[in-house]
Design a protein around this motif. Sequence first.
Motif, PDB file in Angstrom:
ATOM      1  N   UNK A 177       0.860  -1.181   0.000  1.00 27.78           N
ATOM      2  CA  UNK A 177       0.000   0.000   0.000  1.00 27.78           C
ATOM      3  C   UNK A 177       0.895   1.228   0.000  1.00 27.78           C
ATOM      4  N   UNK A 178       0.733   2.140  -0.949  1.00 26.75           N
ATOM      5  CA  UNK A 178       1.592   3.324  -1.001  1.00 26.75           C
ATOM      6  C   UNK A 178       1.547   4.114   0.304  1.00 26.75           C
ATOM      7  N   UNK A 179       2.676   4.667   0.684  1.00 26.84           N
ATOM      8  CA  UNK A 179       2.792   5.444   1.915  1.00 26.84           C
ATOM      9  C   UNK A 179       2.203   6.833   1.738  1.00 26.84           C
ATOM     10  N   UNK A 180       1.707   7.399   2.827  1.00 26.57           N
ATOM     11  CA  UNK A 180       1.259   8.790   2.778  1.00 26.57           C
ATOM     12  C   UNK A 180       2.429   9.676   2.383  1.00 26.57           C
ATOM     13  N   UNK A 181       2.251  10.428   1.300  1.00 28.30           N
ATOM     14  CA  UNK A 181       3.252  11.334   0.738  1.00 28.30           C
ATOM     15  C   UNK A 181       4.497  10.608   0.220  1.00 28.30           C
ATOM     16  N   UNK A 182       4.374   9.318  -0.059  1.00 27.62           N
ATOM     17  CA  UNK A 182       5.412   8.613  -0.809  1.00 27.62           C
ATOM     18  C   UNK A 182       5.370   9.049  -2.271  1.00 27.62           C
ATOM     19  N   UNK A 183       6.486   8.881  -2.962  1.00 32.25           N
ATOM     20  CA  UNK A 183       6.593   9.285  -4.375  1.00 32.25           C
ATOM     21  C   UNK A 183       6.856   8.065  -5.249  1.00 32.25           C
ATOM     22  N   UNK A 184       6.054   7.930  -6.296  1.00 31.46           N
ATOM     23  CA  UNK A 184       6.313   6.949  -7.342  1.00 31.46           C
ATOM     24  C   UNK A 184       6.636   7.712  -8.619  1.00 31.46           C
ATOM     25  N   UNK A 185       7.839   7.498  -9.150  1.00 32.18           N
ATOM     26  CA  UNK A 185       8.305   8.237 -10.318  1.00 32.18           C
ATOM     27  C   UNK A 185       8.265   7.348 -11.557  1.00 32.18           C
ATOM     28  N   UNK A 186       7.679   7.867 -12.623  1.00 31.70           N
ATOM     29  CA  UNK A 186       7.561   7.125 -13.878  1.00 31.70           C
ATOM     30  C   UNK A 186       8.056   8.007 -15.023  1.00 31.70           C
ATOM     31  N   UNK A 187       8.971   7.476 -15.815  1.00 31.86           N
ATOM     32  CA  UNK A 187       9.436   8.195 -17.003  1.00 31.86           C
ATOM     33  C   UNK A 187       8.554   7.812 -18.182  1.00 31.86           C
ATOM     34  N   UNK A 188       8.241   8.781 -19.026  1.00 29.94           N
ATOM     35  CA  UNK A 188       7.350   8.538 -20.167  1.00 29.94           C
ATOM     36  C   UNK A 188       7.950   9.151 -21.422  1.00 29.94           C
ATOM     37  N   UNK A 189       7.839   8.414 -22.516  1.00 29.81           N
ATOM     38  CA  UNK A 189       8.211   8.950 -23.822  1.00 29.81           C
ATOM     39  C   UNK A 189       7.373   8.246 -24.880  1.00 29.81           C
ATOM     40  N   UNK A 190       7.694   8.476 -26.124  1.00 27.53           N
ATOM     41  CA  UNK A 190       6.895   7.912 -27.190  1.00 27.53           C
ATOM     42  C   UNK A 190       6.902   6.396 -27.246  1.00 27.53           C
ATOM     43  N   UNK A 191       7.895   5.764 -26.647  1.00 29.42           N
ATOM     44  CA  UNK A 191       7.999   4.307 -26.722  1.00 29.42           C
ATOM     45  C   UNK A 191       7.354   3.599 -25.534  1.00 29.42           C
ATOM     46  N   UNK A 192       6.923   4.357 -24.516  1.00 30.44           N
ATOM     47  CA  UNK A 192       6.280   3.710 -23.380  1.00 30.44           C
ATOM     48  C   UNK A 192       6.631   4.378 -22.064  1.00 30.44           C
ATOM     49  N   UNK A 193       6.371   3.664 -20.970  1.00 27.48           N
ATOM     50  CA  UNK A 193       6.596   4.197 -19.627  1.00 27.48           C
ATOM     51  C   UNK A 193       7.421   3.216 -18.804  1.00 27.48           C
ATOM     52  N   UNK A 194       8.249   3.746 -17.910  1.00 30.33           N
ATOM     53  CA  UNK A 194       9.079   2.906 -17.048  1.00 30.33           C
ATOM     54  C   UNK A 194       9.043   3.437 -15.622  1.00 30.33           C
ATOM     55  N   UNK A 195       8.929   2.529 -14.670  1.00 31.71           N
ATOM     56  CA  UNK A 195       8.936   2.916 -13.265  1.00 31.71           C
ATOM     57  C   UNK A 195      10.379   3.157 -12.827  1.00 31.71           C
ATOM     58  N   UNK A 196      10.663   4.364 -12.375  1.00 37.12           N
ATOM     59  CA  UNK A 196      11.992   4.746 -11.900  1.00 37.12           C
ATOM     60  C   UNK A 196      12.099   4.543 -10.395  1.00 37.12           C
ATOM     61  N   UNK A 197      11.017   4.848  -9.683  1.00 36.39           N
ATOM     62  CA  UNK A 197      10.997   4.740  -8.223  1.00 36.39           C
ATOM     63  C   UNK A 197       9.591   4.369  -7.784  1.00 36.39           C
ATOM     64  N   UNK A 198       9.478   3.374  -6.898  1.00 35.80           N
ATOM     65  CA  UNK A 198       8.176   2.969  -6.387  1.00 35.80           C
ATOM     66  C   UNK A 198       8.075   3.322  -4.911  1.00 35.80           C
ATOM     67  N   UNK A 199       7.204   4.237  -4.597  1.00 41.40           N
ATOM     68  CA  UNK A 199       6.886   4.612  -3.214  1.00 41.40           C
ATOM     69  C   UNK A 199       8.132   5.024  -2.428  1.00 41.40           C
ATOM     70  N   UNK A 200       8.886   5.959  -2.971  1.00 38.88           N
ATOM     71  CA  UNK A 200      10.044   6.464  -2.252  1.00 38.88           C
ATOM     72  C   UNK A 200       9.617   7.293  -1.042  1.00 38.88           C
ATOM     73  N   UNK A 201      10.279   7.066   0.102  1.00 41.58           N
ATOM     74  CA  UNK A 201       9.892   7.755   1.342  1.00 41.58           C
ATOM     75  C   UNK A 201      11.080   8.356   2.087  1.00 41.58           C
ATOM     76  N   UNK A 202      12.258   8.376   1.481  1.00 44.97           N
ATOM     77  CA  UNK A 202      13.449   8.877   2.180  1.00 44.97           C
ATOM     78  C   UNK A 202      13.309  10.331   2.611  1.00 44.97           C
ATOM     79  N   UNK A 203      12.440  11.082   1.932  1.00 41.84           N
ATOM     80  CA  UNK A 203      12.263  12.503   2.229  1.00 41.84           C
ATOM     81  C   UNK A 203      11.366  12.751   3.440  1.00 41.84           C
ATOM     82  N   UNK A 204      10.666  11.716   3.918  1.00 43.60           N
ATOM     83  CA  UNK A 204       9.697  11.884   4.997  1.00 43.60           C
ATOM     84  C   UNK A 204      10.358  11.897   6.362  1.00 43.60           C
ATOM     85  N   UNK A 205       9.768  12.617   7.328  1.00 41.39           N
ATOM     86  CA  UNK A 205      10.334  12.620   8.683  1.00 41.39           C
ATOM     87  C   UNK A 205      10.263  11.241   9.301  1.00 41.39           C
ATOM     88  N   UNK A 206      11.244  10.889  10.098  1.00 43.20           N
ATOM     89  CA  UNK A 206      11.299   9.556  10.728  1.00 43.20           C
ATOM     90  C   UNK A 206      10.200   9.390  11.743  1.00 43.20           C
TER      91      UNK A 206
END
Length: 206
Positions: A177-206
């Motif tokens: 389940x994605x975290x509150x204020x987690x980030x999922x990064x996806x790159x997109x171009x004409x050939x399709x999409x790729x997941x770069x980061x799934x539910x990154x949370x390093x930026x969140x307070x401990x």
Amino acid sequence: MTGRVLLVRHGETTWNRAGRIQGWADATLTEEGREQARAVGSHLVDSHSVDRLVVSDLKRTLETAEVLRAVGIGADSERARAWRERDFGDLQGLTRTAIATRHPEYHRGGSLLSVRSVAGGESLPAFETRVREGWERLVGEVAAGETVAVVTHGGPIRAVLAEVAGRELASLATEFSPSNCGITEISVDGSGSDVVLRDGTDHLPA
């Protein structure tokens, strides 16, 4: 040159804290949720140049987006109904324990998102279609080198991941389940999409 989509789940709400199912029901952010939003907003300002800010039209995502703009995201909020959470109908407001007690067919530790139909709510296929169409529309609009942040919910984030990976949403939804204020990064171009980061949370307070 590729574009980039950053899927951000909203900050913690009062119903998140109470373990209640939200769906389309509105709940406000907790103070921790606002702190999470400030943290992800500051991270986006420092690490990304956000050109567009697309936001689900439910209260918790709009509140999160307001915080992002307050800490420096300059793009105006663009409300988009396609990025709403799934409508869980009669289950909204209930805890998972209450749902498991009333509906033995729902596994307490499982994902409600994977349930195909919900009384008074939105079917899984209808939800998938709504999010897929919103995703395809967004990808078609992303320009080369553009970064779009989408403030949304756990369900749509998992639906997009399933679409990009060519997987069944019902299966993927059971994995995390994605975290509150987690980030999922996806790159997109004409050939399709790729997941770069799934539910990154390093930026969140401990």
